[in-house]
Design a protein around this motif. Structure first.
Motif, PDB file in Angstrom:
ATOM      1  N   THR A 116       0.829  -1.202   0.000  1.00  0.00           N
ATOM      2  CA  THR A 116       0.000   0.000   0.000  1.00  0.00           C
ATOM      3  C   THR A 116       0.864   1.253   0.000  1.00  0.00           C
ATOM      4  N   MET A 117       1.873   1.275   0.859  1.00  0.00           N
ATOM      5  CA  MET A 117       2.729   2.458   0.932  1.00  0.00           C
ATOM      6  C   MET A 117       3.550   2.633  -0.341  1.00  0.00           C
ATOM      7  N   GLY A 118       3.905   1.528  -0.980  1.00  0.00           N
ATOM      8  CA  GLY A 118       4.606   1.599  -2.258  1.00  0.00           C
ATOM      9  C   GLY A 118       3.716   2.181  -3.341  1.00  0.00           C
ATOM     10  N   GLU A 119       2.446   1.774  -3.367  1.00  0.00           N
ATOM     11  CA  GLU A 119       1.493   2.316  -4.333  1.00  0.00           C
ATOM     12  C   GLU A 119       1.320   3.824  -4.152  1.00  0.00           C
ATOM     13  N   LEU A 120       1.438   4.290  -2.914  1.00  0.00           N
ATOM     14  CA  LEU A 120       1.317   5.716  -2.622  1.00  0.00           C
ATOM     15  C   LEU A 120       2.626   6.474  -2.872  1.00  0.00           C
ATOM     16  N   GLY A 121       3.702   5.746  -3.141  1.00  0.00           N
ATOM     17  CA  GLY A 121       4.999   6.374  -3.395  1.00  0.00           C
ATOM     18  C   GLY A 121       5.765   6.748  -2.146  1.00  0.00           C
ATOM     19  N   LEU A 122       5.346   6.209  -0.989  1.00  0.00           N
ATOM     20  CA  LEU A 122       6.004   6.560   0.269  1.00  0.00           C
ATOM     21  C   LEU A 122       7.262   5.744   0.526  1.00  0.00           C
ATOM     22  N   VAL A 123       7.354   4.562  -0.054  1.00  0.00           N
ATOM     23  CA  VAL A 123       8.529   3.694   0.056  1.00  0.00           C
ATOM     24  C   VAL A 123       8.724   2.962  -1.270  1.00  0.00           C
ATOM     25  N   ASP A 124       9.919   2.441  -1.457  1.00  0.00           N
ATOM     26  CA  ASP A 124      10.228   1.564  -2.587  1.00  0.00           C
ATOM     27  C   ASP A 124      10.711   0.236  -2.036  1.00  0.00           C
ATOM     28  N   ARG A 125      10.413  -0.829  -2.747  1.00  0.00           N
ATOM     29  CA  ARG A 125      10.907  -2.162  -2.376  1.00  0.00           C
ATOM     30  C   ARG A 125      11.786  -2.682  -3.503  1.00  0.00           C
ATOM     31  N   VAL A 126      12.958  -3.201  -3.129  1.00  0.00           N
ATOM     32  CA  VAL A 126      13.896  -3.729  -4.109  1.00  0.00           C
ATOM     33  C   VAL A 126      14.471  -5.041  -3.612  1.00  0.00           C
ATOM     34  N   ARG A 127      14.657  -5.981  -4.505  1.00  0.00           N
ATOM     35  CA  ARG A 127      15.309  -7.244  -4.140  1.00  0.00           C
ATOM     36  C   ARG A 127      16.773  -6.986  -3.819  1.00  0.00           C
ATOM     37  N   ASP A 128      17.260  -7.664  -2.803  1.00  0.00           N
ATOM     38  CA  ASP A 128      18.672  -7.588  -2.422  1.00  0.00           C
ATOM     39  C   ASP A 128      19.481  -8.350  -3.465  1.00  0.00           C
ATOM     40  N   ASP A 129      20.457  -7.684  -4.088  1.00  0.00           N
ATOM     41  CA  ASP A 129      21.277  -8.332  -5.114  1.00  0.00           C
ATOM     42  C   ASP A 129      22.125  -9.459  -4.544  1.00  0.00           C
ATOM     43  N   ILE A 130      22.499  -9.346  -3.266  1.00  0.00           N
ATOM     44  CA  ILE A 130      23.358 -10.356  -2.648  1.00  0.00           C
ATOM     45  C   ILE A 130      22.549 -11.578  -2.214  1.00  0.00           C
ATOM     46  N   ASP A 131      21.410 -11.337  -1.598  1.00  0.00           N
ATOM     47  CA  ASP A 131      20.538 -12.426  -1.142  1.00  0.00           C
ATOM     48  C   ASP A 131      19.144 -12.161  -1.694  1.00  0.00           C
ATOM     49  N   ARG A 132      18.809 -12.813  -2.804  1.00  0.00           N
ATOM     50  CA  ARG A 132      17.560 -12.546  -3.514  1.00  0.00           C
ATOM     51  C   ARG A 132      16.310 -12.836  -2.671  1.00  0.00           C
TER      52      ARG A 132
END
Length: 116
Positions: A69-85
């Motif tokens: 929900t917060m990502g849809e509102l632009g308040l946070v971003d979520r990204v996969r960790d490149d080291i530990d997927r």
């Protein structure tokens, strides 16, 4: 500076802040979402779904739903960790920072109205 409040005054402060949030038609965040958002912005990173779940004492799916929900509102971003997927890293956004800065200003204004 220290501000001593009675329980009634503290609740009045919170009430005033919440009313103003409703009047401004801002983001309609749940208490859980607000707690997560404040943790992300007030506690130094990095933040992960797993870490937030452990810190807040809830399950990973609870955190994931809130972050969606917060990502849809632009308040946070979520990204996969490149080291530990398996890990999802939570990143702050400018929009989230500006929202919390305005909320902080609102809390301060409400606090000043109590002391006036």
């Amino acid at each position: 500076m220290s501000l001593e409040l009675t329980a009634s005054q503290a609740l009045g402060l919170w009430h005033g802040v919440m009313l103003e949030q409703v009047r401004q038609d801002g983001f309609d965040l749940t208490l859980r979402q607000m707690a997560i958002l404040l943790h992300i912005y007030l506690v130094p990173p990095p933040h992960t779904v797993r870490g937030l779940a452990a810190t807040l004492g809830v399950t990973k799916p609870v955190i994931t739903r809130a972050l969606y929900t917060m990502g849809e509102l632009g308040l946070v971003d979520r990204v996969r960790d490149d080291i530990d997927r398996r890990n999802v890293i939570i990143k702050r956004t400018v929009k989230g920072a500006l929202y919390l800065e305005a909320l902080g200003d609102l809390v301060m204004a409400q606090g000043r109205s109590l002391t006036a």
